[in-house]
Design an enzyme around this catalytic site. Structure first.
Site, PDB file in Angstrom:
ATOM      1  CG  HIS A  14      -1.842   1.194   1.297  1.00 54.85           C
ATOM      2  ND1 HIS A  14      -3.196   1.046   1.499  1.00 54.85           N
ATOM      3  CD2 HIS A  14      -1.634   2.532   1.188  1.00 54.85           C
ATOM      4  CE1 HIS A  14      -3.767   2.233   1.495  1.00 54.85           C
ATOM      5  NE2 HIS A  14      -2.837   3.163   1.321  1.00 54.85           N
ATOM      6  CG  HIS A  16      -0.844   7.171  -1.217  1.00 55.81           C
ATOM      7  ND1 HIS A  16      -2.101   7.228  -1.784  1.00 55.81           N
ATOM      8  CD2 HIS A  16      -0.999   6.549  -0.022  1.00 55.81           C
ATOM      9  CE1 HIS A  16      -2.979   6.678  -0.956  1.00 55.81           C
ATOM     10  NE2 HIS A  16      -2.330   6.250   0.121  1.00 55.81           N
ATOM     11  CE  LYS A 100      -7.807   2.164  -0.360  1.00 51.68           C
ATOM     12  NZ  LYS A 100      -6.718   3.106  -0.176  1.00 51.68           N
ATOM     13  CG  HIS A 137      -9.586   4.906   3.596  1.00 47.60           C
ATOM     14  ND1 HIS A 137      -8.363   5.552   3.618  1.00 47.60           N
ATOM     15  CD2 HIS A 137     -10.306   5.444   4.614  1.00 47.60           C
ATOM     16  CE1 HIS A 137      -8.348   6.438   4.603  1.00 47.60           C
ATOM     17  NE2 HIS A 137      -9.525   6.393   5.218  1.00 47.60           N
ATOM     18  CG  HIS A 175      -4.527   2.633   5.831  1.00 49.04           C
ATOM     19  ND1 HIS A 175      -5.859   2.685   6.128  1.00 49.04           N
ATOM     20  CD2 HIS A 175      -4.397   3.235   4.624  1.00 49.04           C
ATOM     21  CE1 HIS A 175      -6.501   3.287   5.145  1.00 49.04           C
ATOM     22  NE2 HIS A 175      -5.641   3.630   4.217  1.00 49.04           N
ATOM     23  CG  ASP A 248      -1.359   5.114   3.965  1.00 45.99           C
ATOM     24  OD1 ASP A 248      -1.563   5.363   2.767  1.00 45.99           O
ATOM     25  OD2 ASP A 248      -2.015   5.637   4.884  1.00 45.99           O
TER      26      ASP A 248
HETATM   27  C1  NCD Z   1      -3.255   9.426   1.788  1.00 47.81           C
HETATM   28  C2  NCD Z   1      -2.823  10.404   0.702  1.00 47.81           C
HETATM   29  O1  NCD Z   1      -2.259  11.457   1.026  1.00 47.81           O
HETATM   30  O2  NCD Z   1      -3.014  10.094  -0.482  1.00 47.81           O
HETATM   31  N1  NCD Z   1      -3.191  10.071   3.054  1.00 47.81           N
HETATM   32  C3  NCD Z   1      -3.061   9.470   4.247  1.00 47.81           C
HETATM   33  O3  NCD Z   1      -3.136  10.166   5.254  1.00 47.81           O
HETATM   34  N2  NCD Z   1      -2.851   8.188   4.358  1.00 47.81           N
HETATM   35  C4  NCD Z   1      -4.609   8.892   1.499  1.00 47.81           C
HETATM   36  C5  NCD Z   1      -4.990   7.708   2.350  1.00 47.81           C
HETATM   37  O4  NCD Z   1      -4.442   6.612   2.210  1.00 47.81           O
HETATM   38  O5  NCD Z   1      -5.865   7.854   3.217  1.00 47.81           O
HETATM   39 ZN    ZN Z   2      -3.159   5.186   1.605  1.00 48.02          ZN
END
Ligand code: NCD
Ligand code: ZN
Length: 349
Positions: A14, A16, A100, A137, A175, A248
């Protein structure tokens, strides 16, 4: 005392990775260590089609140093109006690894998310039929619900019903941050897994208010009370194959974090594996790190384990205050701290 540990090369289930210049800046932190990563689709616009997913995969591959042998795994962002046949086809073609579910407005980049899970029941039918995992999520978006309760309430209001209606659907509760989530996952069948981030193993909610407002400790789902952190640690180091590594890591430029309305997300990619190793070490469970980081995820997703290895050694390292990416500087998790593990070696094949 164990001073060195070698594990099979891990994956990040996981993350970003963003897009454009930020993508180019952050991918190497991950590709250097992890062989694969599930790239979250909350771009702007989100990744909702097979073409967009192919193109995003190509951009990630182009951003990763070739000698890292890194394979991005792409997810489909579910919306209320998704076509189940398209999702199935994207999975069958090997473009989508999973889909997702963001409840609409639950977090960063979720504005196009799902308003009511009933709307995507036909998509979930198709996913269940072809064995495609659903990544969730898990927070309600109801502002009447206290932010610290949104995950636990999601389990009651949404997740239990979903699991009952789709008993054959593979689900990753992403998460997780609460003892309630750990209990739920432990009691669920083998098709239900969960990722756990390093930050939720290290910090509780006090970290956001330690001597003042600490935007770099703010992510979603938000860190909870200490008892929840302890439950997560216990789950992560338990050896249960239901739990696997998902950082995450969610980079936001410094100015977007240190603002009147700061963005949610922690950037933990630079030292994610060392951060997890600290926790497993503190719990006397370094022997369980490889399962969590490198074995349980592939087993859940039905993928082979990686060739290659990573060696960690016990040695202090100072985490820098900011990762310098020109205009896109990001503050990493553990900024300014001395952490007691470092990466000694990585083999890529
Ligand atoms: C994530 C993001 O910034 O894309 N932010 C976070 O706090 N984890 C989005 C998410 O996974 O909730
Ligand atoms: Zn995330």
């Amino acid at each position: 005392m164990t001073n060195s540990i070698t594990i099979r090369r891990p994956d990040d289930w996981h993350i970003h990775l963003r897009d454009g210049d930020m993508l180019a800046a952050v991918v190497p932190y991950t590709s250097r260590i992890f062989a694969r990563a599930i790239a979250m689709p909350n771009l702007s616009p989100p990744v909702t089609t097979i073409e967009a997913a192919r193109a995003y995969r190509d951009r990630i591959i182009a951003a990763a140093p070739a000698d890292h042998g890194f394979t991005p795994l792409i997810t489909c962002y579910l919306t209320d109006h998704m076509d189940g046949e398209m999702v199935r086809r994207g999975y069958a073609e090997g473009v989508f690894t999973a889909a997702k579910l963001y409840p609409a407005h639950a977090t960063t980049g979720s504005a196009h998310g799902v308003i009511d899970v009933q709307h995507i029941y036909p998509v979930l039918e198709a996913m269940q039929a072809c064995g495609m995992p659903l990544l969730i999520h898990g927070e309600v978006t109801d502002h009447e619900v206290d932010i610290f309760d949104r995950e636990a309430v999601f389990i009651e209001r949404t997740l239990k019903g979903l699991v009952a209606d789709f008993p054959g659907l593979k689900i990753v509760f992403e998460h997780i941050t609460t003892a309630e989530a750990v209990d739920f996952v432990n009691d669920a069948g083998p098709l239900i897994g969960a990722t756990i981030t390093p930050q939720h193993l290290h910090i509780n909610r006090n970290a956001m208010f330690a001597g003042g407002l600490r935007p770099h400790a703010y992510c979603l789902p938000v860190a909870k009370r200490e008892k929840h952190r302890l439950a997560l640690r216990k789950a992560a180091v338990s050896g249960s194959s239901k739990y696997f590594l998902g950082t995450d890591s969610a980079p936001h430029v410094v100015g977007a974090k240190e603002a009147a309305c700061g963005c949610a997300g922690l950037f933990n990619a630079p030292h994610a594996l060392e951060s997890y190793a600290m926790v497993f070490d503190e719990e006397g469970a370094l022997d369980k790190l490889e399962g969590f980081a490198s074995l349980h995820g592939p087993a859940f997703y039905g993928l082979p384990v990686n060739a290659g290895s990573v060696t960690l050694e016990r040695a202090d390292q100072q985490v820098i205050a900011q990762c310098d990416h020109g205009a896109l500087n990001v503050v990493p998790f553990h900024a300014g701290e001395t952490i007691p593990w470092r990466i000694a070696n990585v083999t890529y094949a």
